[in-house]
Design a protein around this motif. Structure first.
Motif, PDB file in Angstrom:
ATOM      1  N   GLY A 285       0.613  -1.082   0.229  1.00  0.00           N
ATOM      2  CA  GLY A 285      -0.191  -0.055  -0.177  1.00  0.00           C
ATOM      3  C   GLY A 285       0.547   1.289  -0.266  1.00  0.00           C
ATOM      4  O   GLY A 285       0.466   2.426   0.436  1.00  0.00           O
ATOM      5  N   VAL A 286       1.788   1.102   0.070  1.00  0.00           N
ATOM      6  CA  VAL A 286       3.313   2.369  -0.318  1.00  0.00           C
ATOM      7  C   VAL A 286       2.714   2.964  -1.646  1.00  0.00           C
ATOM      8  O   VAL A 286       3.430   4.708  -1.452  1.00  0.00           O
ATOM      9  N   GLY A 287       2.252   2.533  -2.196  1.00  0.00           N
ATOM     10  CA  GLY A 287       2.797   3.297  -4.410  1.00  0.00           C
ATOM     11  C   GLY A 287       3.610   2.518  -4.706  1.00  0.00           C
ATOM     12  O   GLY A 287       3.750   3.671  -5.680  1.00  0.00           O
ATOM     13  N   LYS A 288       4.295   1.707  -4.913  1.00  0.00           N
ATOM     14  CA  LYS A 288       5.325   1.511  -5.401  1.00  0.00           C
ATOM     15  C   LYS A 288       4.631   1.483  -6.889  1.00  0.00           C
ATOM     16  O   LYS A 288       5.401   1.913  -7.747  1.00  0.00           O
ATOM     17  N   THR A 289       3.816   0.713  -7.154  1.00  0.00           N
ATOM     18  CA  THR A 289       2.557   0.303  -8.399  1.00  0.00           C
ATOM     19  C   THR A 289       2.301   1.685  -9.101  1.00  0.00           C
ATOM     20  O   THR A 289       3.039   2.463 -10.200  1.00  0.00           O
ATOM     21  N   GLU A 290       2.240   2.558  -8.579  1.00  0.00           N
ATOM     22  CA  GLU A 290       1.570   3.646  -8.638  1.00  0.00           C
ATOM     23  C   GLU A 290       2.664   4.641  -9.403  1.00  0.00           C
ATOM     24  O   GLU A 290       3.012   5.400 -10.796  1.00  0.00           O
ATOM     25  N   LEU A 291       3.828   5.185  -8.292  1.00  0.00           N
ATOM     26  CA  LEU A 291       5.166   5.327  -8.865  1.00  0.00           C
ATOM     27  C   LEU A 291       5.808   4.437 -10.744  1.00  0.00           C
ATOM     28  O   LEU A 291       5.938   5.473 -10.669  1.00  0.00           O
ATOM     29  N   ALA A 292       5.752   3.540  -9.833  1.00  0.00           N
ATOM     30  CA  ALA A 292       6.230   3.471 -11.252  1.00  0.00           C
ATOM     31  C   ALA A 292       5.254   2.737 -13.114  1.00  0.00           C
ATOM     32  O   ALA A 292       6.291   3.537 -13.882  1.00  0.00           O
ATOM     33  N   VAL A 293       4.236   3.487 -12.484  1.00  0.00           N
ATOM     34  CA  VAL A 293       3.108   3.209 -13.435  1.00  0.00           C
ATOM     35  C   VAL A 293       3.251   5.204 -14.346  1.00  0.00           C
ATOM     36  O   VAL A 293       3.107   5.670 -15.166  1.00  0.00           O
ATOM     37  N   GLN A 294       3.276   5.725 -12.889  1.00  0.00           N
ATOM     38  CA  GLN A 294       2.883   7.386 -13.008  1.00  0.00           C
ATOM     39  C   GLN A 294       4.051   7.611 -14.181  1.00  0.00           C
ATOM     40  O   GLN A 294       4.105   8.412 -15.241  1.00  0.00           O
ATOM     41  N   TRP A 295       5.628   6.774 -13.900  1.00  0.00           N
ATOM     42  CA  TRP A 295       6.737   7.462 -14.555  1.00  0.00           C
ATOM     43  C   TRP A 295       6.715   6.942 -15.848  1.00  0.00           C
ATOM     44  O   TRP A 295       7.416   7.250 -16.577  1.00  0.00           O
ATOM     45  N   SER A 296       6.664   5.767 -15.504  1.00  0.00           N
ATOM     46  CA  SER A 296       6.397   4.773 -16.964  1.00  0.00           C
ATOM     47  C   SER A 296       5.821   5.640 -18.026  1.00  0.00           C
ATOM     48  O   SER A 296       6.488   6.238 -18.891  1.00  0.00           O
ATOM     49  N   LEU A 443      -2.212   3.929   0.459  1.00  0.00           N
ATOM     50  CA  LEU A 443      -3.240   3.222  -0.118  1.00  0.00           C
ATOM     51  C   LEU A 443      -4.894   3.621   0.327  1.00  0.00           C
ATOM     52  O   LEU A 443      -5.848   3.221   0.802  1.00  0.00           O
ATOM     53  N   ALA A 444      -4.590   3.212   1.848  1.00  0.00           N
ATOM     54  CA  ALA A 444      -5.250   4.123   3.313  1.00  0.00           C
ATOM     55  C   ALA A 444      -6.109   5.359   2.478  1.00  0.00           C
ATOM     56  O   ALA A 444      -6.796   5.187   2.841  1.00  0.00           O
ATOM     57  N   LEU A 445      -5.205   5.522   2.488  1.00  0.00           N
ATOM     58  CA  LEU A 445      -5.957   7.492   2.316  1.00  0.00           C
ATOM     59  C   LEU A 445      -6.568   7.487   1.139  1.00  0.00           C
ATOM     60  O   LEU A 445      -7.807   7.959   0.916  1.00  0.00           O
ATOM     61  N   ARG A 446      -6.294   6.691  -0.276  1.00  0.00           N
ATOM     62  CA  ARG A 446      -6.834   6.303  -1.149  1.00  0.00           C
ATOM     63  C   ARG A 446      -8.446   5.956  -0.822  1.00  0.00           C
ATOM     64  O   ARG A 446      -9.409   6.046  -1.348  1.00  0.00           O
ATOM     65  N   GLY A 447      -8.482   4.757   0.059  1.00  0.00           N
ATOM     66  CA  GLY A 447      -9.398   4.332   0.376  1.00  0.00           C
ATOM     67  C   GLY A 447     -10.829   5.194   1.414  1.00  0.00           C
ATOM     68  O   GLY A 447     -11.496   5.217   1.582  1.00  0.00           O
ATOM     69  N   VAL A 448     -10.061   6.138   2.115  1.00  0.00           N
ATOM     70  CA  VAL A 448     -10.768   7.225   3.036  1.00  0.00           C
ATOM     71  C   VAL A 448     -11.483   8.133   1.647  1.00  0.00           C
ATOM     72  O   VAL A 448     -12.177   8.701   1.919  1.00  0.00           O
ATOM     73  N   GLY A 449     -10.517   8.515   0.408  1.00  0.00           N
ATOM     74  CA  GLY A 449     -11.399   9.396  -0.358  1.00  0.00           C
ATOM     75  C   GLY A 449     -12.608   8.942  -1.287  1.00  0.00           C
ATOM     76  O   GLY A 449     -13.389   9.302  -1.175  1.00  0.00           O
ATOM     77  N   ALA A 450     -12.129   7.164  -1.249  1.00  0.00           N
ATOM     78  CA  ALA A 450     -13.621   6.849  -1.731  1.00  0.00           C
ATOM     79  C   ALA A 450     -13.965   6.674  -0.466  1.00  0.00           C
ATOM     80  O   ALA A 450     -16.100   6.627  -1.576  1.00  0.00           O
ATOM     81  N   LEU A 451     -14.195   6.267   0.601  1.00  0.00           N
ATOM     82  CA  LEU A 451     -15.617   6.288   1.187  1.00  0.00           C
ATOM     83  C   LEU A 451     -16.112   7.561   1.483  1.00  0.00           C
ATOM     84  O   LEU A 451     -17.610   7.205   1.464  1.00  0.00           O
ATOM     85  N   LEU A 452     -15.427   8.492   1.390  1.00  0.00           N
ATOM     86  CA  LEU A 452     -16.170  10.105   1.772  1.00  0.00           C
ATOM     87  C   LEU A 452     -17.224   9.699  -0.054  1.00  0.00           C
ATOM     88  O   LEU A 452     -18.015  10.995   0.680  1.00  0.00           O
ATOM     89  N   ALA A 453     -16.534   9.643  -0.521  1.00  0.00           N
ATOM     90  CA  ALA A 453     -17.301  10.395  -2.293  1.00  0.00           C
ATOM     91  C   ALA A 453     -18.173   9.320  -1.796  1.00  0.00           C
ATOM     92  O   ALA A 453     -19.451   9.868  -2.561  1.00  0.00           O
ATOM     93  N   SER A 454     -18.241   7.957  -1.200  1.00  0.00           N
ATOM     94  CA  SER A 454     -19.507   7.447  -1.586  1.00  0.00           C
ATOM     95  C   SER A 454     -20.709   7.785  -0.341  1.00  0.00           C
ATOM     96  O   SER A 454     -21.759   7.215  -0.408  1.00  0.00           O
ATOM     97  N   LYS A 455     -20.197   8.699   0.711  1.00  0.00           N
ATOM     98  CA  LYS A 455     -21.083   9.114   1.764  1.00  0.00           C
ATOM     99  C   LYS A 455     -21.044  10.931   2.016  1.00  0.00           C
ATOM    100  O   LYS A 455     -20.455  11.061   2.615  1.00  0.00           O
ATOM    101  N   PRO A 456     -21.162  10.929   1.051  1.00  0.00           N
ATOM    102  CA  PRO A 456     -21.813  12.529   1.001  1.00  0.00           C
ATOM    103  C   PRO A 456     -22.796  13.238   1.892  1.00  0.00           C
ATOM    104  O   PRO A 456     -22.554  14.250   2.212  1.00  0.00           O
ATOM    105  N   HIS A 457     -23.208  11.835   2.996  1.00  0.00           N
ATOM    106  CA  HIS A 457     -23.505  12.704   4.146  1.00  0.00           C
ATOM    107  C   HIS A 457     -22.806  12.515   4.956  1.00  0.00           C
ATOM    108  O   HIS A 457     -22.959  13.381   6.488  1.00  0.00           O
ATOM    109  N   TRP A 458     -21.535  11.646   5.633  1.00  0.00           N
ATOM    110  CA  TRP A 458     -20.728  12.092   6.658  1.00  0.00           C
ATOM    111  C   TRP A 458     -19.683  13.491   5.987  1.00  0.00           C
ATOM    112  O   TRP A 458     -18.985  13.900   5.088  1.00  0.00           O
ATOM    113  N   THR A 459     -19.201  14.221   7.258  1.00  0.00           N
ATOM    114  CA  THR A 459     -18.514  15.165   6.601  1.00  0.00           C
ATOM    115  C   THR A 459     -17.072  14.377   7.646  1.00  0.00           C
ATOM    116  O   THR A 459     -17.305  13.621   7.845  1.00  0.00           O
ATOM    117  N   ALA A 460     -15.885  15.676   7.150  1.00  0.00           N
ATOM    118  CA  ALA A 460     -14.596  14.879   7.874  1.00  0.00           C
ATOM    119  C   ALA A 460     -13.881  14.691   8.912  1.00  0.00           C
ATOM    120  O   ALA A 460     -14.110  13.802   9.569  1.00  0.00           O
TER     121      ALA A 460
END
Length: 649
Positions: A285-296, A443-460
């Motif tokens: 979840g530290v972002g290895k694939t994301e870094l590799a794909v974005q740079w590539s 990975l955790a940060l993106r999970g939280v972002g996706a969760l908030l997007a699916s729960k518009p009635h939740w506040t941060a």
């Protein structure tokens, strides 16, 4: 505008070559002074940038073109015309048109792209770095020209192309793609003997100068001409090698990792005599694939002969991918018909390396398990580049660059969260708190972002309260089937049984960190076995080393407790904690005794263990182990007094 003095031109050149990306000051200095920067480099670069800004302003650009962005500068490409970027954009558009079978539009686009060239790139800027880019761009130009000629051939312009192709073959006899195009043009023009003679001359020259037979595609075309293959006369015939473009799409913007991106850029730009292999390792979840794909994707244009991608499933529940199957996919992507793919893995590797010979390709191997899995997938040509991501450092891979990723810096974590939650403005303090509870894990940060997007009635703020609850935190950061819990489970499932057991036991301890000797007591194992098991957990990134001590990240600890609750009885969990607490007590007694006798040295032991001892006292009391809690508290308090007296005396 005219960029002025040579040093200003060099600074502008390095910013242009990395337009819209932050270029660290150290990299600018390295380029401008060709690796021999003076101590005043930063000051001189700042003076050059100020002069360039003034020149842009005098030329009529009121908006800031060069911005200061730590740790360096960034040239904004928006609203500006940069020939190289326009060329790369048009070449990419032509490839898309080819995929949509619009050869006429692709031909016109490439004509316009190539018309942008008025001479060598940055011809008046000296230096090794610019020379490397100049060679890269020239390779891009030749590759685009080859694609244009191939399209014109497909459009039936074989007669008109023979003269131009003959000149190109004479100028660049080693470029087999051009020779293949000339052979096909001659054959379609009814000049079969000349087509075969073109192959023989190329073969003779290749053997005499390089000791090599022509590549498999050129040999296949030669054989097809010998047997008058009917497909040679049609535009869909076996004209040239396919150019694979297999990189995954860019789903989200990359935040942070500027140092790693710059290191990868420097690595791929540096000339070398061996295959360029970069390794990116780090925990789940530290972002290895994301870094590799974005740079590539950012540097894909530097590899005009194609980009190959394979998910090696190093931590997939079904087991790692078989390199034999991956090779079959690579060969098909490079144009080998399925019926001509060899059965034997060794033969597939040999054919793959033959196909890669003479080409500049990028190969991204994601989530590798071992060197045995990676080794058959390495091309043999030094013009290729390979990027390998893995949770473990695969030491046998001959890497020229090895990057290890840690979680994001807090500032970058907050920026990522702000981007993910931009539809609902959130205070900086709340973002920082969410990032802290996610331990800055992408990975955790993106999970939280996706969760908030699916729960518009939740506040941060409501989310912060939910994340602060240890009982539900993993649920909230593991949104979706590929979240944090699944990533940790993939690492856990690959451990041996005894390592799994030790991981579960260690996760029960509510201490900030612990020494190596505590691990053996949780499992009731001898020190040698305990050390081996601890190292297995470290390699799996489930246990971190910090200052000679060990630490479980909080999300990892919560996952371990989930597994312990599922797999161990309450008595077993309680017994493991009791053994660990008792061991701390025994060590504290010994340290207290030594402290009274020897003074300062053992006072340091209590200072080192202070935070862990406080946590053990609190946890043992909470679990009802009151005798251990009382005695440990008493021993610690008495030892502090004894050490103070001993030191004073």
């Amino acid at each position: 505008m005219h960029p002025g003095a040579p040093r200003q031109r060099a600074v502008l050149a390095v910013l242009l070559l990395s337009a819209d990306r932050v270029v660290p000051m150290e990299h600018i200095a390295d380029v401008v002074w060709d690796g021999h920067a003076p101590t005043t480099a930063r000051t001189q670069i700042a003076i050059c940038v100020a002069a360039l800004r003034k020149a842009f302003k005098n030329a009529g650009w009121n908006q800031e073109v060069i911005t200061t962005s730590a740790p360096g500068y960034r040239l904004r490409a928006a609203d500006h015309r940069i020939d190289l970027l326009e060329f790369e954009t048009m070449v990419a558009r032509s490839r898309d048109l080819v995929r949509r079978r619009d050869a006429a539009a692709a031909t016109d686009t490439l004509h316009r792209a190539l018309a942008l060239f008025r001479g060598p790139l940055l011809a008046d800027v000296p230096g090794r770095h610019v020379a490397t880019h100049r060679a890269r761009v020239e390779e891009l130009r030749l590759s685009a020209l080859e694609q244009l000629l191939s399209l014109r051939l497909d459009l039936g312009q074989h007669q008109e192309l023979i003269g131009e192709l003959t000149t190109l073959v004479s100028d660049s006899p080693a470029r087999e793609k051009v020779r293949a195009l000339l052979m096909l043009a001659l054959y379609r023009a009814g000049r079969r003997a000349e087509a075969l003679d073109t192959f023989r001359r190329g073969r003779r020259q290749s053997i005499e100068e390089h000791g090599l037979e022509p590549g498999p595609e050129l040999q296949r075309l030669h054989n097809a001409i010998l047997r008058d293959d009917p497909t040679l006369t049609s535009a869909s015939g076996p004209a040239v090698v396919r150019t694979p473009a297999q990189l995954p799409p860019r789903i989200t913007a990359l935040v942070g990792r500027q140092w790693e991106l710059a290191a990868l850029d420097r690595f791929v730009a540096a000339p070398g005599s061996s295959l360029a292999v970069a390794s990116i390792s780090g925990g789940p979840g530290v972002g290895k694939t994301e870094l590799a794909v974005q740079w590539s994707r950012q540097v894909a244009d530097r590899f005009p002969d194609g980009q190959l991608f394979a998910d090696l499933h190093g931590h997939h529940p079904a087991g790692p991918a078989d390199p034999r199957d991956v090779l079959a996919g690579f060969l098909r992507a490079l144009g080998v018909p399925a019926g001509q793919v060899p059965e034997d893995t060794t033969e597939r590797t040999a054919l793959y390396r033959s196909m890669a010979h003479g080409r500049r390709m990028l190969v991204l191997l994601d989530d590798a398990e071992s060197f045995a899995q990676v080794q058959p997938l390495l091309p043999g040509d030094e013009r290729c580049c390979v990027v390998v991501t893995s949770r473990r450092r695969i030491c046998e891979v001959p890497t020229g660059l090895s990057l290890h990723l840690d979680p994001l810096a807090r500032h970058d974590s907050s920026l990522l969260l702000a981007d993910l939650t931009r539809a609902r403005p959130t205070s900086e303090a709340v973002l920082d708190r969410v990032a802290e509870l996610c331990e800055d894990l992408p990975l955790a940060l993106r999970g939280v972002g996706a969760l908030l997007a699916s729960k518009p009635h939740w506040t941060a703020r409501e989310l912060v309260a939910k994340l602060a609850d240890d009982r539900t935190r993993l649920d909230h950061v593991s949104f979706g089937p590929t979240g944090v819990r699944a990533a940790l489970a993939a690492s856990y499932d690959r451990l041996g049984d005894r390592a799994k057991e030790m991981f579960r036991r260690l996760s029960l301890l509510s201490v900030p960190d612990f020494p190596a000797w505590i691990a053996s007591s949780t499992l009731d194992a001898d020190p040698v076995e305990a050390e081996q098991l601890v190292e297995e957990l470290v390699e799996a990134h489930l246990l971190h080393v910090a200052g000679g001590r060990y630490r479980l990240p909080e999300l990892v600890r919560l996952f371990g407790r989930e597994r312990a609750a599922c797999e161990d009885s309450g008595d077993a969990r309680r017994a493991a904690c009791r053994r660990a607490f008792t061991r701390w007590l025994e060590e504290a007694r010994d340290a207290r005794h030594r402290c009274g006798a020897t003074g300062v040295d053992d006072a340091g032991w209590f200072a080192t263990e202070r935070a862990s001892l406080a946590a053990v006292i609190a946890q043992s009391a909470q679990m009802g182990l009151r005798e251990v809690a009382r005695e440990l508290a008493s021993t610690t308090s008495a030892a502090a007094g004894a050490c103070a007296v001993s030191v004073a005396s």
